[in-house]
Design an enzyme around this catalytic site. Structure first.
Site, mmCIF file in Angstrom:
data_model
loop_
_atom_site.group_PDB
_atom_site.id
_atom_site.type_symbol
_atom_site.label_atom_id
_atom_site.label_comp_id
_atom_site.label_asym_id
_atom_site.label_seq_id
_atom_site.Cartn_x
_atom_site.Cartn_y
_atom_site.Cartn_z
ATOM 1 N N LYS A 80 120.064 3.989 31.993
ATOM 2 C CA LYS A 80 120.412 5.578 31.686
ATOM 3 C C LYS A 80 121.431 5.937 32.839
ATOM 4 O O LYS A 80 121.359 5.176 33.821
ATOM 5 C CB LYS A 80 119.167 6.291 31.780
ATOM 6 C CG LYS A 80 118.231 6.186 32.809
ATOM 7 C CD LYS A 80 116.968 7.046 32.742
ATOM 8 C CE LYS A 80 116.134 6.684 33.886
ATOM 9 N NZ LYS A 80 114.843 7.442 33.677
ATOM 10 N N TYR A 116 132.709 19.756 62.169
ATOM 11 C CA TYR A 116 132.648 21.059 61.747
ATOM 12 C C TYR A 116 132.066 22.102 62.968
ATOM 13 O O TYR A 116 130.908 21.467 63.401
ATOM 14 C CB TYR A 116 132.143 21.274 60.617
ATOM 15 C CG TYR A 116 132.810 20.857 59.211
ATOM 16 C CD1 TYR A 116 134.126 21.244 58.970
ATOM 17 C CD2 TYR A 116 132.236 20.096 58.111
ATOM 18 C CE1 TYR A 116 134.858 20.814 58.067
ATOM 19 C CE2 TYR A 116 133.004 19.710 57.063
ATOM 20 C CZ TYR A 116 134.160 19.983 57.026
ATOM 21 O OH TYR A 116 134.964 19.602 55.931
ATOM 22 N N MET A 121 134.722 16.374 53.885
ATOM 23 C CA MET A 121 135.000 16.105 52.489
ATOM 24 C C MET A 121 135.465 14.887 52.306
ATOM 25 O O MET A 121 134.788 14.217 51.407
ATOM 26 C CB MET A 121 136.097 17.072 51.928
ATOM 27 C CG MET A 121 136.388 16.938 50.444
ATOM 28 S SD MET A 121 137.507 18.178 49.967
ATOM 29 C CE MET A 121 136.306 19.584 49.739
#
Length: 378
Positions: free
Chosen positions: A51, A274, A322
């Site tokens: 699955k 960041y 990112m």
């Protein structure tokens, strides 16, 4: 700050590598735990659970490695075509059963086993064209998981409704399905098992109640059922908090790989990431790995999260962007742009350890890979 970046020719993006031989090995290990060395041996039959696109490994990569399984277990009816395209000709269990009435028209395939979790699914099946090959039905008891399935009385009524269908040949068989909620916890399966046994005592048909935690923690029970449903074990992942798959004799089936995109020589006090959340405590070498949360790497790992740089351990700096993350190269003087990095999926760096450090399970980590990550079989 001195900055060295990789030329475009070696700025390869992150990728995942699947090892089909490891999956075949892990299937064999599961069988041996159940006292059977192959599909023709004694012991429970195996639904190999694929699955969620084979736990993120890719159904088309995994199916050839599962040739010795007795059947495949998929999430939805649409996955059946993918399995057939990959060469599988055996039975296929569909955990989701039917999603709506429209899917009834697609039951014109042999070897289908549908998990029935609601009365509505039986209503839809009543409209099935009679020319279709008769499917197996597996009635799912809601059990102690309490999320999806038939309650006690509804289960009995569903079985009574299916018996005439079986007698007429409209369906090929009736099985009994349960998923334990706490097989890997001290509470165990005894109470849930007893209630399911009482419910199905006078009902004919095979039983399937054992997924990976039950196979490991209650092998004596799993070995007496008709079908087991290993999932994460096939991919070399342990469901136990204190053991890795490698420690259980399994082999990791997927490794997440990247490269250094750049190397910085930074001075003490230099803020990185960041909001400058990491500040270099001393002068240090910092590597920029070309993988970030857009690829599915956890966005907020702790400082010290291990990675392998050119096969040797290095520590992450807790800064994930990112498409990049930062690592400490203090013990890697030869590391340079283009140097290979492994983020998880080896005996030295198991996915279980990376996942636990981020408050996740290994299946969450691996199925969280995004479509930006190419997956290749080795």
């Amino acid at each position: 700050m001195t900055f060295h970046s990789a030329p475009a020719s070696i700025g390869n993006r992150a990728m995942a590598r699947v090892d089909p031989a490891a999956i075949a090995h892990n299937l064999d290990q599961v069988r041996r735990r159940m006292g059977s060395g192959g599909p023709a041996s004694q012991g429970p039959r195996v639904w190999a659970s694929i699955k969620a696109d084979a736990y993120g490994h890719g159904i088309h990569h995994v199916v050839p490695a599962l040739a010795d399984a007795d059947g495949l277990a998929v999430s939805r009816l649409a996955d059946v075509a993918v399995c057939r395209d990959a060469g599988w000709r055996g039975p296929i269990l569909i955990y989701g059963g039917l999603q709506d009435l429209i899917e009834v028209a697609h039951l014109d395939q042999p070897g289908l086993h549908l998990v029935i979790s609601s009365v509505e699914q039986l209503d839809w099946l009543a409209a099935r064209p009679l020319h279709c090959p008769p499917p197996w039905l597996w009635l799912r008891y809601v059990g102690d998981l309490g999320v999806i399935g038939l309650d006690y009385d509804t289960y009995r009524a569903a079985y009574a409704r299916c018996e005439p269908w079986l007698a007429r040949g409209d369906i090929a068989g009736i099985g009994h399905f349960q998923h334990y909620a706490a097989a890997d916890l001290p509470i165990g399966i005894a109470a849930a098992q007893a209630r399911f046994r009482t419910l199905t005592a006078r009902m004919a048909g095979p039983r399937s109640t054992s997924s990976s935690p039950t196979i490991l923690c209650h092998p004596e029970h799993a070995a007496t059922t008709h079908w087991i449903r290993p999932g994460r074990l096939l991919y070399g992942l342990s469901p136990l908090p204190d053991r890795t798959g490698t420690q259980l004799g399994l082999r990791p089936a997927l490794s997440m790989r990247a490269r250094l995109a750049a190397v910085h020589e930074v001075a003490a006090g230099t803020p990185l990431g960041y909001h400058g959340a990491f500040v270099a405590p001393t002068a240090m070498r910092v590597g920029v790995v070309n993988c970030g949360y857009a690829q599915g790497y956890p966005g907020h790992p702790p400082v010290g999260m291990p990675v392998l740089v050119n096969g040797r351990l290095a520590r992450g700096l807790g800064q994930v962007m990112m498409e990049h993350l930062l690592v400490d190269l203090g013990n890697h003087p030869d590391a340079a742009p283009g140097t290979p990095v492994i983020l998880w999926g080896t005996p030295e760096l198991p996915a279980e350890h990376v996942a636990a450090a981020c408050g996740r399970t290994a299946p969450e980590l691996i199925t969280g890979l995004t479509g930006r990550v190419p997956i290749r079989a080795s």
